[in-house]
Write an enzyme that holds these catalytic residues in place. Structure first.
Site, PDB file in Angstrom:
ATOM      1  N   GLU A  92      -4.967  -8.814   0.905  1.00 15.34           N
ATOM      2  CA  GLU A  92      -5.610  -8.445   2.170  1.00 15.34           C
ATOM      3  C   GLU A  92      -7.106  -8.298   1.947  1.00 15.34           C
ATOM      4  OE1 GLU A  92      -4.386  -5.031   4.475  1.00 15.34           O
ATOM      5  OE2 GLU A  92      -2.267  -5.491   4.126  1.00 15.34           O
ATOM      6  N   GLU A 125       0.812  -1.229   0.000  1.00  9.67           N
ATOM      7  CA  GLU A 125       0.000   0.000   0.000  1.00  9.67           C
ATOM      8  C   GLU A 125       0.842   1.275   0.000  1.00  9.67           C
ATOM      9  OE1 GLU A 125      -3.173   0.136   2.838  1.00  9.67           O
ATOM     10  OE2 GLU A 125      -4.055  -1.731   2.141  1.00  9.67           O
TER      11      GLU A 125
HETATM   12  C1  NOJ Z   1      -4.079  -2.113   5.221  1.00 11.15           C
HETATM   13  C2  NOJ Z   1      -2.706  -2.351   5.767  1.00 11.15           C
HETATM   14  O1  NOJ Z   1      -1.845  -2.952   4.856  1.00 11.15           O
HETATM   15  C3  NOJ Z   1      -2.696  -3.052   7.108  1.00 11.15           C
HETATM   16  O2  NOJ Z   1      -1.469  -2.802   7.713  1.00 11.15           O
HETATM   17  C4  NOJ Z   1      -3.896  -2.602   7.929  1.00 11.15           C
HETATM   18  O3  NOJ Z   1      -3.823  -3.046   9.240  1.00 11.15           O
HETATM   19  C5  NOJ Z   1      -5.148  -3.117   7.250  1.00 11.15           C
HETATM   20  N1  NOJ Z   1      -5.223  -2.622   5.889  1.00 11.15           N
HETATM   21  C6  NOJ Z   1      -6.449  -2.815   7.993  1.00 11.15           C
HETATM   22  O4  NOJ Z   1      -6.699  -1.475   8.055  1.00 11.15           O
END
Ligand code: NOJ
Length: 447
Positions: free
Chosen positions: A353, A166
């Protein structure tokens, strides 16, 4: 019984170093920008820190045993760069790299493939001090050097790598609105250069991986702004595709197309980043898979009356807001992956994710009945299965997250795990959703 997912589909979950490891100042680890940022009053809710967190640094064997029981094929975790290189560059910390070797060995001994993320936002503070971190192109070189030396040191234990997780969470949140580490507020021009330098880091990291480990499989884990067309009709789908490509011009579009789209360059004008010859050759080099972190998307309609011919909008009634990490919008996984596939036909898509959070607590009998997470999983997995049926090459799904953990500046209150963590005792309790996930992996069906 018919399966919803193919036999060879890859199941697993994901975490990140700062969020789960703890041992923040142990065995020679250098501080990361997050270890510094958390010292600012109220930077993180409740002023909590990552010093102990889930203590995976010490508890990893216990964690791997739970993963094995659930039946994971894969565990995606990130490396704390400053654990391996306390100064960000220079001498490697033997105890740091040794931890990751032990973690990989434990996973492999339990039939679980390690998937490593090289950068999940915890830049060594030493590099922030030395060159302004991602404000400098040099940081991309330091990153490539870290990737190269670490990969060699791991001696083939890991074959699947995500360069960067991200982009936005580090670039814009860290260096523009300053709500995340290192908490800096640059101008738009400065921010755009940070964005570019991180793209370059991905490109340079990918290249050194190709050089030192030709058999490695490499991709990114990116969270573009996803678009859901209001109807599955050609004009709305086309509008959603155009909107997606333009809104994400500074990251995924630039990577997949080898340059910034005109819409981005026009919008940024004199604030556009400096790009050197050869940058985009590196940045757009082919990847083995594209990781998409999908949680929710925006609605889009074809809007012939507007100059852009599309409108991106919110509709409270159509998207259910929860405090569980934004919107409950299962269609995002279908449309997110389908639009990416139609635009750029990546070889493989991994859902790197997807997940939700709540204030889970053990019930009187000691179990954690997170039925909302099962509802979430059922809906999102149906949507993913539809995408696969429609020919989108999704090969794996990694749930966020394996454990409850430190949700960056939102602290420890909200719990994202399939496994409950008692932060006082470090006890783990696989939740009801872990049992759901186990059945899913065993049968290939959404039960
Ligand atoms: C995006 C991130 O990569 C991760 O670190 C985060 O905890 C999750 N989404 C949930 O918000």
């Amino acid at each position: 019984m018919t399966r919803d997912f193919p036999e060879n589909f890859i199941w697993g979950s994901a975490t990140a170093s700062y969020q789960v490891e703890g041992a923040a100042h142990e065995d020679g680890k250098g501080p990361s920008v997050w270890n510094e940022f958390e010292k600012r009053p109220s930077a993180i809710i409740d002023n909590c820190t990552g010093d102990v967190s889930c203590d995976q640094y010490h508890q990893y064997k216990k964690d791997v045993a739970i993963m094995r029981d659930i039946g994971f094929d894969v565990y995606r975790f990130s490396l704390a760069w400053s654990r391996i290189f306390p100064e960000g560059t220079g001498a490697m910390n033997p105890k740091g790299i040794d931890y990751y070797k032990r973690l990989c060995d434990e996973l492999l001994a339990n039939g679980i493939e390690p998937y490593i993320t090289f950068y999940h936002w915890d830049l060594p503070q030493a590099l922030q001090d030395k060159c302004g971190g991602w404000q400098s192109r040099d940081c991309a070189k330091y990153f490539a050097d870290y990737v190269e030396k670490t990969t060699v040191a791991l001696e083939g234990r890991c074959k699947n790598f995500f360069t960067v997780n991200e982009f936005l969470g580090c670039t814009d949140q860290g260096y523009f609105n300053g709500v995340c580490a290192p908490g800096i507020k640059l101008t738009k021009k400065g921010r755009n250069q940070v964005r570019h330098n991180m793209l370059l880091a991905h490109g340079m990291g990918l290249q050194v991986l190709r050089d030192v480990m030709p058999q490695a499989r490499v991709g990114i884990a990116e969270n573009p702004v996803f678009m859901t067309p209001v109807l599955d009709t050609p004009e709305h789908v086309d509008a959603a595709k155009r909107a997606f490509r333009e809104i994400n011009g500074h990251f995924i579009t630039a990577i997949m197309e080898g340059g910034y789209p005109d819409s981005y360059l026009e919008a940024e004008g004199g604030d556009a980043p400096e790009v050197k010859d050869g940058d985009f050759k590196l940045i757009s080099a082919p990847m083995d898979f594209l990781g998409l972190n999908i949680y929710y998307g925006r609605l889009v309609r074809f809007a012939p009356e507007l100059e852009k011919k599309y409108e991106i909008f919110f509709d409270d009634a159509a998207t259910e807001w929860t405090d569980c990490n934004g919107m409950f919008q299962p269609a995002a996984i279908y449309w997110g992956s389908r639009i990416v596939n139609e635009l750029w036909s990546p070889k493989e898509i991994i859902i790197s994710e997807n997940g939700t959070s709540n204030m889970d607590r053990p019930a009187a009998d000691g179990e954690v009945y997170d039925v909302f997470r099962i509802k979430y999983l059922r809906s999102y997995l149906e949507s993913m299965s539809r995408a696969i049926r429609d020919g989108v090459p999704i090969t794996g799904y990694l749930h966020w997250s394996f454990l409850d953990n430190l949700e960056w500046r939102s602290g420890y209150r909200r719990r994202f795990g399939l496994t409950f963590v008692n932060y006082r005792t470090q006890e783990r309790i696989p939740k009801l959703s872990a049992k759901f996930f186990k059945e899913l992996i065993r049968t290939g069906r959404i039960a």
